[in-house]
Enzyme design. Structure first.
Site, short mmCIF file in Angstrom:
data_model
loop_
_atom_site.label_atom_id
_atom_site.label_comp_id
_atom_site.label_asym_id
_atom_site.label_seq_id
_atom_site.Cartn_x
_atom_site.Cartn_y
_atom_site.Cartn_z
N ASN A 1 0.82 -1.21 0.00
CA ASN A 1 0.00 0.00 0.00
C ASN A 1 0.86 1.26 0.00
O ASN A 1 0.95 1.95 -1.01
CB ASN A 1 -0.93 0.00 1.22
CG ASN A 1 -2.01 1.08 1.12
OD1 ASN A 1 -1.86 2.08 0.44
ND2 ASN A 1 -3.11 0.87 1.81
N ASP A 2 1.52 1.52 1.12
CA ASP A 2 2.27 2.78 1.26
C ASP A 2 3.37 2.91 0.21
O ASP A 2 3.67 4.02 -0.23
CB ASP A 2 2.89 2.86 2.66
CG ASP A 2 1.82 2.82 3.75
OD1 ASP A 2 0.77 3.47 3.56
OD2 ASP A 2 2.02 2.14 4.77
N ILE A 3 3.98 1.80 -0.20
CA ILE A 3 5.10 1.86 -1.14
C ILE A 3 4.63 2.11 -2.57
O ILE A 3 5.46 2.27 -3.48
CB ILE A 3 5.94 0.58 -1.09
CG1 ILE A 3 5.08 -0.64 -1.44
CG2 ILE A 3 6.58 0.41 0.27
CD1 ILE A 3 5.87 -1.93 -1.57
#
Length: 463
Positions: free
Chosen positions: A391-393
């Site tokens: 997600n964040d990456i």
């Protein structure tokens, strides 16, 4: 005996260096582990037969208890829990440094560093620094474990004047080291330990969950330096060498990861990483935008008709243990003539190399796995980016939202692919607590559900 022990210690040190060299690549990792285990066995046996060892009883009891606990944990630990296990192990190294420093302070004759109340100046400096780093590592690693385990919130926990307080405590600790060296007082010895324990908490508590892989690596470095400091107190050359190797390698890895995330290495060292960000930054209202929800059959059709698919694994894949199903899906696509590659972000998962370990466990060919800088340009030519549990990456906010806690962090450019298939349990935010606008892009199809089950359903649809 001293010359013989020094020779064995030298051989063990060389084996540790070869172990690090082997662990630098998946193909040589097993050989590297073997070098490390042989080196450690030589070091332990040589130490047990040294003239300074007068009684083996408590040593054997300690090895038996610790070895049994370690063997049980190693056999039963889930792959998803490895990051917090590493943090827990780092805390034990730090605690060991504090205990050894305390033993040397109260019984200096046993270590040939003086007598109570009259310890050599250089030994006081060595043990106080080793203890301070060990205490910071101990409490800092416990906080890191709590964040990774979910016992403590993964969001940055900060307050006004936090950095100033840390700086004040750091200066006070250095002053107390000077006072300890001048007086040899037990009061200053334990005052240093108390401040270092508090600093470990205050330095790690403001770190956000998305930055935990760097912190785990940095704490690994701290544990190495703590061991090296105590090695000087014990006059043990191998402990000094081993601690320096661990400390240096952990620091280098942290620097590489910081560079990959566009972060400041010195902020990590000083515990300021993420501390200036508001806990709610980057969680702006996404409005009434709706995501395109797809099914396994849709994903199977799209990928079978693609010419190039790039797979992006994340922590959600680890939680679901979907790596074996993922490899099976990739094998089917390859048999259909589809080019398949894997893209690994430097901080994917919860510790350095987490995704690489999982893919290696599933026997994914090493030549299909690429680091971010080697594959990011390929997304623009890819028909499909299959994002599984990451997600964040992949969050474009890192490039567009200046208020986001991850702003400036290089990401995998999955949004440039013709189609993004995003496997995730829900449309909720990731580990860093940040909404991902990629979910609502026109070329994104959300595949909501367990990563392993969804991938297995895609495989069935392909068949």
């Amino acid at each position: 005996m001293t010359i013989f022990s020094s020779l064995i210690y030298l051989i063990a040190a060389v084996l540790f260096i070869l172990a690090l060299r082997g662990l630098s690549h998946p193909e040589s990792a097993r050989k590297g582990l073997t070098f490390g285990m042989v080196g450690m066995a030589l070091a332990v046996v040589t130490t047990l037969f040294s003239p300074q060892i007068a009684d083996w009883l408590w040593i054997i009891v300690g090895i038996g208890i610790g070895g049994s606990i370690g063997a049980y944990i190693a056999r039963n630990i889930e792959m998803t829990a490895l990051p917090q296990l590493m943090a827990a192990f780092h805390s034990l190294v730090g605690l060991a440094a504090v205990c050894v420093a305390g033993a040397a302070f109260y019984n200096p004759e046993a270590y040939h560093i003086g007598i109570p109340g009259d310890i050599k100046l250089i030994s006081l400096i060595e043990m106080s620094l080793g203890m301070a780093i060990g205490a910071v590592t101990f409490t800092g690693s416990i906080i890191a474990w709590g964040k990774l385990q979910g016992v403590i919130s993964g969001k940055p926990i900060s307050f006004t004047g936090q950095h100033k307080l840390n700086a004040l405590l750091g200066c006070a600790m250095l002053l107390m080291v000077i006072l300890l060296c001048a007086t040899g007082s037990a009061f200053w010895f334990w005052a240093i330990a108390a401040i270092a324990l508090a600093l470990g908490i205050l330095m790690i508590i403001p770190i956000g969950g998305a930055d935990m892989p760097v912190i785990v690596s940095m704490l690994n470095s701290y544990s190495g330096w703590a061991a090296a400091g105590i090695g000087f107190t014990l006059h043990n050359n191998l402990l000094i060498i081993t601690g320096a190797i661990v400390g240096a390698s952990g620091a280098i890895l942290s620097y590489i990861m910081c560079k990959g995330m566009n972060r400041s290495f010195f902020n990590v060292v000083l515990g300021g990483f993420g501390g200036d960000n508001n806990a709610t930054a980057g969680t702006h209202d996404m409005g009434d935008r709706s995501a395109k929800i797809g099914a396994a059959e849709d994903a199977a059709y799209i990928m079978k008709n693609a010419s190039k698919v790039i797979i992006v694994p994340g922590y959600g894949m680890a939680v679901a243990q979907a790596q074996h199903a993922l490899r099976e899906m990739a094998d089917i696509l390859r048999a259909e003539g589809v080019e398949v590659k894997y893209a690994i972000h430097p901080v994917a998962g919860r510790m350095p190399g987490h995704m690489n370990v999982l893919l290696a466990e599933a026997n994914v060919p090493y030549d299909e796995v690429f680091e971010m800088e080697d594959i990011n340009r390929d997304f623009a030519q890819a028909d499909v980016a299959y994002v599984i549990g990451a997600n964040d990456i992949t969050n474009p906010s890192a490039k567009t939202d200046t208020g986001s806690p991850i702003y400036g962090m290089p990401i995998l450019d999955v949004e440039k692919a013709k189609t993004v298939l995003f496997v995730k349990r829900s449309l909720g935010s990731g580990y860093a607590g940040i909404d991902n606008p990629l979910f609502f892009e026109q070329n994104t199809m959300m595949l909501l559900g367990d990563a392993k089950k969804m991938t297995e359903n895609i495989i069935k649809a392909m068949d």
